[in-house]
Design an enzyme around this catalytic site. Structure first.
Site, short mmCIF file in Angstrom:
data_model
loop_
_atom_site.label_atom_id
_atom_site.label_comp_id
_atom_site.label_asym_id
_atom_site.label_seq_id
_atom_site.Cartn_x
_atom_site.Cartn_y
_atom_site.Cartn_z
CG ASP A 85 -0.51 -0.28 2.49
OD1 ASP A 85 0.94 -0.41 2.41
OD2 ASP A 85 -1.05 -0.41 3.51
CG ASP A 104 6.77 5.79 6.71
OD1 ASP A 104 6.13 6.53 6.97
OD2 ASP A 104 7.79 5.41 7.62
CG PHE A 135 -0.60 8.72 9.42
CD1 PHE A 135 0.54 7.70 9.47
CD2 PHE A 135 -1.87 8.09 9.74
CE1 PHE A 135 0.38 6.37 9.79
CE2 PHE A 135 -2.35 6.76 9.72
CZ PHE A 135 -1.08 5.86 9.85
P1 IMP Z 1 7.96 0.71 6.25
O1 IMP Z 1 8.50 -0.48 6.63
O2 IMP Z 1 8.33 1.76 7.28
O3 IMP Z 1 8.19 1.30 4.88
O4 IMP Z 1 6.50 0.68 6.52
C1 IMP Z 1 5.33 0.54 5.43
C2 IMP Z 1 4.04 0.28 6.19
O5 IMP Z 1 3.71 1.33 7.04
C3 IMP Z 1 2.89 0.24 5.24
O6 IMP Z 1 2.67 -1.02 4.84
C4 IMP Z 1 1.86 0.71 6.06
O7 IMP Z 1 0.92 -0.42 6.91
C5 IMP Z 1 2.53 1.43 7.07
N1 IMP Z 1 2.36 2.85 6.88
C6 IMP Z 1 3.35 3.79 6.64
N2 IMP Z 1 2.91 5.23 6.23
C7 IMP Z 1 1.64 5.04 6.61
C8 IMP Z 1 0.34 6.03 6.23
O8 IMP Z 1 0.71 7.24 6.03
N3 IMP Z 1 -0.75 5.46 6.64
C9 IMP Z 1 -0.98 4.13 7.13
N4 IMP Z 1 -0.11 3.34 7.15
C10 IMP Z 1 1.27 3.77 6.83
MG MG Z 2 1.20 -2.21 5.06
#
Ligand code: IMP
Ligand code: MG
Length: 182
Positions: free
Chosen positions: A102, A105, A154
């Protein structure tokens, strides 16, 4: 619920055009239609994007799911991933995997997961994300397909949640910070 949203970041029309564009890119890159492509949905956030995308891809696809989280709680990444539903396929060495996410981040989830699936023996592993927040990276990671780069806000809707809410909204919205800081 409407009062929790500061503004719409990606409208329903923009989502539709973006998914159409990504599906065409995937069709272009996997031209051998006799070979199946395995779309790997990362639960739960990617369910809505995956459902839309698979309908627009013309190459034959199989689907599977994994449940992976990097967010302990709230809006900050914990820097580690936890696999609570694994991919179990005896034929993984014949699978061209396309991970459907989805949002990226910190990059921790997809960077770990890509390495993990290659170690498991997948024939190929590529990544596709609907949204990307490149300014938030903690590890170096670039997806193969990306719907849109967004600023450090967010966001919720189109599968994305805050505390399991807002996933069913048909657009992507920015949550008012007071919703998650109170
Ligand atoms: P990463 O491992 O930090 O890249 O995190 C990715 C995961 O964090 C995504 O699959 C989402 O589940 C969650 N996430 C990151 N940013 C958001 C946001 O703005 N809204 C909702 N979920 C988020
Ligand atoms: Mg996710």
């Amino acid at each position: 619920m409407k009062n929790d949203i500061a503004y719409t970041l990606v409208s329903e029309e923009e989502i539709d055009a973006t998914v159409t564009r990504i599906a065409a890119e995937i069709d272009r890159d996997y031209p051998d239609r006799s070979k199946g492509l395995l779309l790997l949905c990362i639960l739960k956030g990617s369910v809505v994007f995956m459902g839309d995308l698979m309908k627009k891809i013309k190459v034959p696809v199989e689907i599977d799911c994994m449940k992976v989280s990097s967010y302990g709680c709230g809006t900050e990444s914990t820097g580690q991933i936890h696999i609570s539903l694994d991919l179990i396929r005896p034929d993984i060495n014949k699978c061209d995997l396309l991970i459907i996410e989805d949002i990226i981040d910190s990059g921790v989830t997809l960077s770990h997961l890509t390495k993990y699936l290659k170690l498991k023996g997948a024939k190929s592993v590529k990544t596709c994300t609907f949204l990307d927040k490149p300014t938030r990276r903690k590890v170096d990671f670039t997806p193969d397909y990306c719907g849109a780069e967004i600023p450090d806000e967010f966001v919720i809707g189109y599968g994305l949640d805050y505390a399991e809410k807002y996933r069913a909204l048909p657009f992507v919205g920015v949550l008012k910070p007071e919703v998650y800081t109170k």
